[in-house]
Motif scaffolding. Structure first.
Motif, short mmCIF file in Angstrom:
data_model
loop_
_atom_site.label_atom_id
_atom_site.label_comp_id
_atom_site.label_asym_id
_atom_site.label_seq_id
_atom_site.Cartn_x
_atom_site.Cartn_y
_atom_site.Cartn_z
N GLY A 69 0.79 -1.23 0.00
CA GLY A 69 0.00 0.00 0.00
C GLY A 69 0.82 1.27 0.00
O GLY A 69 0.26 2.36 -0.22
N ALA A 70 2.13 1.17 0.23
CA ALA A 70 2.96 2.35 0.42
C ALA A 70 2.92 3.29 -0.78
O ALA A 70 2.78 4.52 -0.63
CB ALA A 70 4.39 1.92 0.72
N ARG A 71 3.01 2.74 -1.97
CA ARG A 71 3.07 3.60 -3.16
C ARG A 71 1.79 4.41 -3.34
O ARG A 71 1.82 5.52 -3.89
CB ARG A 71 3.35 2.77 -4.41
N HIS A 72 0.67 3.88 -2.85
CA HIS A 72 -0.60 4.59 -2.99
C HIS A 72 -0.70 5.76 -2.02
O HIS A 72 -1.52 6.67 -2.23
CB HIS A 72 -1.76 3.64 -2.76
N MET A 73 0.08 5.76 -0.96
CA MET A 73 0.11 6.89 -0.05
C MET A 73 1.06 7.98 -0.54
O MET A 73 0.83 9.17 -0.35
CB MET A 73 0.53 6.42 1.35
N ILE A 74 2.11 7.56 -1.22
CA ILE A 74 3.06 8.51 -1.80
C ILE A 74 2.45 9.19 -3.03
O ILE A 74 2.61 10.40 -3.24
CB ILE A 74 4.37 7.79 -2.15
N PRO B 20 -1.32 9.05 -4.51
CA PRO B 20 -2.68 8.48 -4.40
C PRO B 20 -3.52 8.61 -5.66
O PRO B 20 -4.72 8.35 -5.63
CB PRO B 20 -3.28 9.29 -3.26
N SER B 21 -2.92 8.96 -6.78
CA SER B 21 -3.69 9.20 -8.00
C SER B 21 -4.44 7.95 -8.45
O SER B 21 -5.58 8.04 -8.93
CB SER B 21 -2.80 9.73 -9.12
N GLN B 22 -3.81 6.78 -8.32
CA GLN B 22 -4.47 5.55 -8.75
C GLN B 22 -5.64 5.21 -7.83
O GLN B 22 -6.70 4.76 -8.29
CB GLN B 22 -3.47 4.40 -8.79
N LEU B 23 -5.46 5.42 -6.53
CA LEU B 23 -6.56 5.22 -5.59
C LEU B 23 -7.74 6.12 -5.94
O LEU B 23 -8.90 5.69 -5.95
CB LEU B 23 -6.10 5.54 -4.16
N TRP B 24 -7.43 7.38 -6.20
CA TRP B 24 -8.47 8.35 -6.52
C TRP B 24 -9.19 7.96 -7.80
O TRP B 24 -10.42 7.96 -7.87
CB TRP B 24 -7.87 9.74 -6.65
N ALA B 25 -8.42 7.59 -8.82
CA ALA B 25 -9.02 7.25 -10.11
C ALA B 25 -9.93 6.03 -10.00
O ALA B 25 -11.02 6.00 -10.59
CB ALA B 25 -7.92 7.00 -11.15
N GLY B 26 -9.49 5.03 -9.24
CA GLY B 26 -10.29 3.83 -9.08
C GLY B 26 -11.60 4.12 -8.38
O GLY B 26 -12.67 3.65 -8.81
N ALA B 27 -11.54 4.89 -7.30
CA ALA B 27 -12.76 5.23 -6.57
C ALA B 27 -13.64 6.17 -7.38
O ALA B 27 -14.87 6.07 -7.35
CB ALA B 27 -12.40 5.85 -5.23
N LEU B 28 -13.03 7.07 -8.14
CA LEU B 28 -13.77 8.01 -8.97
C LEU B 28 -14.61 7.27 -10.00
O LEU B 28 -15.76 7.62 -10.27
CB LEU B 28 -12.79 8.97 -9.65
N ALA B 29 -14.03 6.21 -10.58
CA ALA B 29 -14.75 5.43 -11.58
C ALA B 29 -15.99 4.76 -11.00
O ALA B 29 -16.98 4.55 -11.70
CB ALA B 29 -13.81 4.38 -12.18
N VAL B 30 -15.93 4.42 -9.72
CA VAL B 30 -17.06 3.75 -9.06
C VAL B 30 -18.11 4.75 -8.58
O VAL B 30 -19.31 4.57 -8.79
CB VAL B 30 -16.55 2.89 -7.88
N ARG C 279 8.67 10.03 4.57
CA ARG C 279 7.90 9.86 5.79
C ARG C 279 7.11 8.56 5.81
O ARG C 279 6.42 8.27 6.79
CB ARG C 279 6.93 11.04 5.97
N VAL C 280 7.20 7.78 4.74
CA VAL C 280 6.44 6.54 4.61
C VAL C 280 7.34 5.34 4.87
O VAL C 280 8.40 5.21 4.27
CB VAL C 280 5.81 6.42 3.20
#
Length: 310
Positions: free
Chosen positions: A92-97, A99-109, A129-130
């Protein structure tokens, strides 16, 4: 309610007593476990102040996983904690550094309007910091050991945290969902969450057993709060995982309404189990408290079925 330096903070997401974050205070040090969405940050800081702590005394924000109801506010909270580091599963670390992919995935839903109102924009966290919390990563909170344990099943990037001092686990979604509105004289009602897209029943069984082997006195669930009598609840979770898998495997894959079949069958299953548990709510009350989870569990089971039958 506070026990052994553990403060439960209601993040305010969806409804009261639905989504919790936890603040641990020990020997002048503090850590948050999960943080909810951006909208929860003021509540977390108020909880910190109420515990007599300053933002400079927070050493860590630990995430059980990066689903947005657990981690969506991580960037905003970290921006207010000058000395804190973020501990997160390596997956999960890369998604905190970034978060564009997290945002895009949730945005699509959910769409832009829901994303903005429910979660707010995701703020990146500086990579330095991660910290990738490889199992068994141990955090020292003023002499209090917090062990980060890989617990897949709900998500591949999921970990639980074992607090050796209090002899409790912070389980994220690994130990299921348990809402106080469904408690009866028999105690808490509990069910698994198969939220898309990485449900793995065998891994979830194994993760529950791994936590149980620690012999914790209680589990702290994100949804919601402290539950005890953990051996009994673990047995109920194992049974329910198998029952939900059975529901999925008997769905008609060729039917256009497979999702409706799954939601209806899950509602029937939960209604039966709740009645056995001594809960007397009607179907409307069931859907009020569990409607969102029924929808998400049906989605998760559908994704799992498609993966299994390729």
């Amino acid at each position: 309610m506070t026990q052994q330096g553990i403060h439960t903070i209601d993040t305010g997401f969806v409804r009261p007593q639905f989504d919790a974050a936890y603040l641990l205070v020990h020997a002048g040090h503090a850590t948050f476990i999960d943080c909810g969405t951006n909208h929860a940050v003021p509540r977390l800081l108020e909880g910190l102040a109420a515990a007599g702590m300053q933002t400079s005394q927070v050493d860590w924000l630990i995430l059980t996983h990066v689903h947005l109801d657990h981690a969506g506010g991580a960037g905003e909270l970290m921006a207010r904690l000058p000395n804190a580091r973020l501990a997160v599963h390596p997956r999960g670390a890369r998604h905190m550094i970034d978060p564009s992919q997290l945002w895009a995935g949730a945005l699509a839903v959910y769409g832009a309007e829901v994303m903005e109102s429910a979660y707010g924009r995701l703020r990146p966290i500086p990579a330095e910091r991660v910290v990738e919390a490889h199992d068994p990563f141990v955090i020292d909170l003023g002499g209090r050991s917090l062990r980060c344990l890989d617990t897949p099943g709900h998500a591949k990037h999921h970990m639980a945290i074992y607090d050796e001092y209090a002899k409790v686990c912070f389980t994220g979604d690994t130990f299921g969902l348990s809402y106080r509105e469904l408690d009866t004289a028999k105690g808490p009602f509990i069910l698994p969450t198969t939220t898309p897209v990485q449900f793995d029943p065998e891994a979830l069984h194994a993760s529950i057993d791994r936590l149980l082997a620690l012999k914790p006195e209680a589990m702290y669930l994100t949804h919601y709060g402290r539950v005890e009598n953990v051996e009994h609840l673990a047995a109920r979770l194992h049974e329910m995982i198998d029952a939900m898998v059975n529901v999925a495997t008997h769905a008609n894959d060729d039917a256009q309404d497979r999702h409706l079949q799954l939601t209806t069958a899950l509602a029937d299953l939960y209604a039966t189990r709740l009645a056995e548990h001594g809960w007397h709510g009607d179907r409307a009350a069931l859907m009020h408290w569990l409607g969102t989870d029924i929808e998400l569990n049906a989605q998760g089971l559908g994704v799992w079925l498609d993966r299994e039958r390729r």
